[in-house]
Scaffold this motif. Structure first.
Motif, PDB file in Angstrom:
ATOM      1  N   ALA A  56       0.839  -1.202   0.000  1.00  0.00           N
ATOM      2  CA  ALA A  56       0.000   0.000   0.000  1.00  0.00           C
ATOM      3  C   ALA A  56       0.873   1.250   0.000  1.00  0.00           C
ATOM      4  N   ASP A  57       0.330   2.318  -0.576  1.00  0.00           N
ATOM      5  CA  ASP A  57       0.979   3.623  -0.497  1.00  0.00           C
ATOM      6  C   ASP A  57       0.798   4.120   0.940  1.00  0.00           C
ATOM      7  N   ALA A  58       1.889   4.193   1.685  1.00  0.00           N
ATOM      8  CA  ALA A  58       1.816   4.511   3.108  1.00  0.00           C
ATOM      9  C   ALA A  58       1.216   5.890   3.355  1.00  0.00           C
ATOM     10  N   THR A  59       1.499   6.844   2.469  1.00  0.00           N
ATOM     11  CA  THR A  59       0.982   8.208   2.657  1.00  0.00           C
ATOM     12  C   THR A  59      -0.537   8.238   2.494  1.00  0.00           C
ATOM     13  N   ALA A  60      -1.033   7.655   1.403  1.00  0.00           N
ATOM     14  CA  ALA A  60      -2.482   7.630   1.172  1.00  0.00           C
ATOM     15  C   ALA A  60      -3.196   6.887   2.293  1.00  0.00           C
ATOM     16  N   LEU A  61      -2.637   5.761   2.714  1.00  0.00           N
ATOM     17  CA  LEU A  61      -3.269   4.972   3.767  1.00  0.00           C
ATOM     18  C   LEU A  61      -3.304   5.737   5.076  1.00  0.00           C
ATOM     19  N   SER A  62      -2.216   6.430   5.405  1.00  0.00           N
ATOM     20  CA  SER A  62      -2.164   7.187   6.653  1.00  0.00           C
ATOM     21  C   SER A  62      -3.195   8.316   6.682  1.00  0.00           C
ATOM     22  N   VAL A  63      -3.331   9.039   5.559  1.00  0.00           N
ATOM     23  CA  VAL A  63      -4.311  10.140   5.500  1.00  0.00           C
ATOM     24  C   VAL A  63      -5.726   9.594   5.608  1.00  0.00           C
ATOM     25  N   LEU A  64      -6.015   8.484   4.939  1.00  0.00           N
ATOM     26  CA  LEU A  64      -7.343   7.882   5.020  1.00  0.00           C
ATOM     27  C   LEU A  64      -7.653   7.397   6.432  1.00  0.00           C
ATOM     28  N   GLU A  65      -6.679   6.799   7.088  1.00  0.00           N
ATOM     29  CA  GLU A  65      -6.922   6.309   8.451  1.00  0.00           C
ATOM     30  C   GLU A  65      -7.145   7.460   9.421  1.00  0.00           C
ATOM     31  N   GLU A  66      -6.402   8.561   9.238  1.00  0.00           N
ATOM     32  CA  GLU A  66      -6.629   9.733  10.075  1.00  0.00           C
ATOM     33  C   GLU A  66      -8.013  10.324   9.804  1.00  0.00           C
ATOM     34  N   THR A  67      -8.414  10.343   8.546  1.00  0.00           N
ATOM     35  CA  THR A  67      -9.740  10.852   8.176  1.00  0.00           C
ATOM     36  C   THR A  67     -10.831   9.995   8.804  1.00  0.00           C
ATOM     37  N   ALA A  68     -10.626   8.682   8.826  1.00  0.00           N
ATOM     38  CA  ALA A  68     -11.606   7.783   9.432  1.00  0.00           C
ATOM     39  C   ALA A  68     -11.798   8.107  10.909  1.00  0.00           C
ATOM     40  N   GLU A  69     -10.720   8.495  11.579  1.00  0.00           N
ATOM     41  CA  GLU A  69     -10.861   8.838  12.998  1.00  0.00           C
ATOM     42  C   GLU A  69     -11.630  10.144  13.182  1.00  0.00           C
ATOM     43  N   TYR A  70     -11.347  11.144  12.327  1.00  0.00           N
ATOM     44  CA  TYR A  70     -12.127  12.378  12.406  1.00  0.00           C
ATOM     45  C   TYR A  70     -13.607  12.102  12.155  1.00  0.00           C
ATOM     46  N   LEU A  71     -13.886  11.309  11.137  1.00  0.00           N
ATOM     47  CA  LEU A  71     -15.279  10.979  10.848  1.00  0.00           C
ATOM     48  C   LEU A  71     -15.894  10.195  12.000  1.00  0.00           C
ATOM     49  N   GLY A  72     -15.134   9.263  12.580  1.00  0.00           N
ATOM     50  CA  GLY A  72     -15.650   8.503  13.707  1.00  0.00           C
ATOM     51  C   GLY A  72     -16.037   9.399  14.864  1.00  0.00           C
ATOM     52  N   ALA A  73     -15.203  10.415  15.133  1.00  0.00           N
ATOM     53  CA  ALA A  73     -15.538  11.360  16.194  1.00  0.00           C
ATOM     54  C   ALA A  73     -16.802  12.139  15.847  1.00  0.00           C
TER      55      ALA A  73
END
Length: 444
Positions: free
Chosen positions: A326-343
């Motif tokens: 996986a592209d580590a940068t894209a995956l990291s941004v998506l995972e951070e976004t998932a946490e914002y959305l989860g909140a």
């Protein structure tokens, strides 16, 4: 005493007749075809009331026969359904990159469609939303779908329009749009459309937030059916939400995307700092990927760029089945976004304690179930345990075009609430005598 006779609860006989017609129309719309015998228990009306109402609706051309079924007594029972050609509706989605206009019959079968691209003409993203340009697109598009469907404008039951922003109403201007993210400051959209003399005065316009129209569509026809209450999230360039507490009535739009998730955080396109939309909208998501060193495709639109980001973060395996890193940068941004959305989802859960949360919009559907599973994990960790344990989180089922369907539902719901009477036949009833008496007694 006629229609002015008072019934229980202060309602007039006319009120009761309209409510009975509404009950029959709604049950046939959602559950039909049905027989007269079945309509009684389904609506709570007596057999005599059902017969009277059905006779009126058939005479008005709103109902038609749809075959028959055998009964226990051996005599077939005639089935009834809504007559598709008894009225027409237009749904409009003023979206982020285009305006979509669709013509529907009364059963919301699509008869014609037009899409008008919104192109920036100046240096800012709000240039594409020039009010005069948008109104011109609406005039041309509505004219085109009516011609394509061979429909006379006078047979329209209404035009529903989903817009980005908050919609207020005034006696002079009708629906007024406050769309801060698109540069609309108190735009009198309904008055501008009326002044264009595009449609007869008898055809109502119903204008509301796009997330609200999406929510109504999912509650009527999609993943919200059968829910007591739900929150429906619209995830596109930005994010919005709608809370719906009754399947048959419109929901309430929430400016959820402008909930503060980080004090002194990123600048949102509304101008404030730290909004959820500044982290979780597709526009911001792609900007953050580029800022982190990612490489969105040059010149691509948002949908194409988001597809590329997802492919980088979740690459398909090689033909021989071996995994692709996986592209580590894209995956990291998506995972951070998932946490914002989860909140953000946790706030919806704690505030409204809904039975369901549904995610729609082109970006939400593109991100899909894999991303939603991660959002669900974060939402559960941030929310109170009791409401979090009772909510289900899923994707909408009506696809990226659901806003236009929901927009068409707005005038349709009004039509049902009037008992199937067109707006032009609604008459202002004289006020009860006691209103005048009370005013006289309380006058200074």
């Amino acid at each position: 005493m006629g229609d002015r006779a008072m019934a229980s609860g202060g309602r007039t006989v006319r009120d009761l007749r309209r409510e009975n017609r509404t009950a029959v129309l709604q049950r046939l719309y959602f559950d039909g075809p049905l027989s007269r015998h079945t309509l009684g228990p389904a609506t709570g009306l007596s057999s005599g009331s059902v017969s009277n109402v059905v006779a009126e609706l058939v005479a008005d051309g709103l109902l038609e026969e749809a075959g028959s079924v055998d009964s226990a007594g051996g005599r077939p029972r005639t089935l009834l359904r809504i007559a598709p050609g008894s009225g027409y509706l237009i749904g409009v989605d003023i979206g982020e990159t285009r305006i979509r206009i669709e013509l529907f019959d009364l059963t919301l079968a699509e008869l014609a469609r037009v899409e008008c691209p919104l192109e920036a003409t100046g240096g800012t993203r709000t240039d594409r939303y020039d009010v005069n340009v948008v109104v011109a697109h609406l005039r041309e598009g509505i004219t085109e779908v009516l011609a394509g469907g061979g429909i006379d404008p006078g047979s329209l039951l209404g035009v529903g329009i989903g817009v980005p922003g908050i919609v207020a109403h005034s006696a002079e201007d009708g629906a007024v749009v406050h769309g801060q993210t698109i540069g609309w400051d108190a735009v009198p959209l309904e008055r501008l459309l009326r002044e264009s003399a595009l449609l007869p005065d008898s055809v109502p316009y119903r204008i509301d937030n796009g997330a609200m129209t999406l929510g109504q569509a999912e509650m009527w026809f999609g993943a919200g059916r059968g829910a007591r209450d739900a929150v429906v999230v619209l995830f596109g360039s930005g994010v919005g939400a709608c809370v719906v507490t009754d399947e048959a009535t419109p929901g309430r739009a929430l400016e959820w995307g402008h909930l503060t998730v980080r004090v002194r955080g990123r600048r949102c396109r509304c101008g404030a700092l730290g909004c959820l939309e500044a982290y979780a909208g597709a526009e911001a998501l792609l900007e953050r990927w580029a800022e982190a060193g990612g490489r969105p495709p040059e010149g691509a639109d948002e949908e194409t760029a988001l597809t590329a980001m997802l492919a980088a973060a979740y690459p398909p395996p090689h033909e021989d089945g071996t995994p692709v890193p996986a592209d580590a940068t894209a995956l990291s941004v998506l995972e951070e976004t998932a946490e914002y959305l989860g909140a953000g989802f946790a706030d919806l859960i704690n505030l409204f304690q809904p039975e369901r949360i549904l995610v729609g919009g082109w970006a939400g559907l593109q991100l899909g179930s894999r991303f939603l599973d991660l959002v669900r994990t974060h939402a559960t960790s941030y929310a109170l345990s009791y409401p979090a344990g009772r909510v289900t989180l899923g994707l909408g089922t009506l696809g990226p075009d659901a806003v236009t369907v929901g927009a068409a539902i707005l005038p349709l719901a009004d039509f049902f609430a009037r008992g199937g009477h067109p707006a032009r036949t609604e008459q202002q009833e004289p006020e009860p005598a006691w209103h005048r008496t009370v005013r006289e007694r309380t006058a200074p």
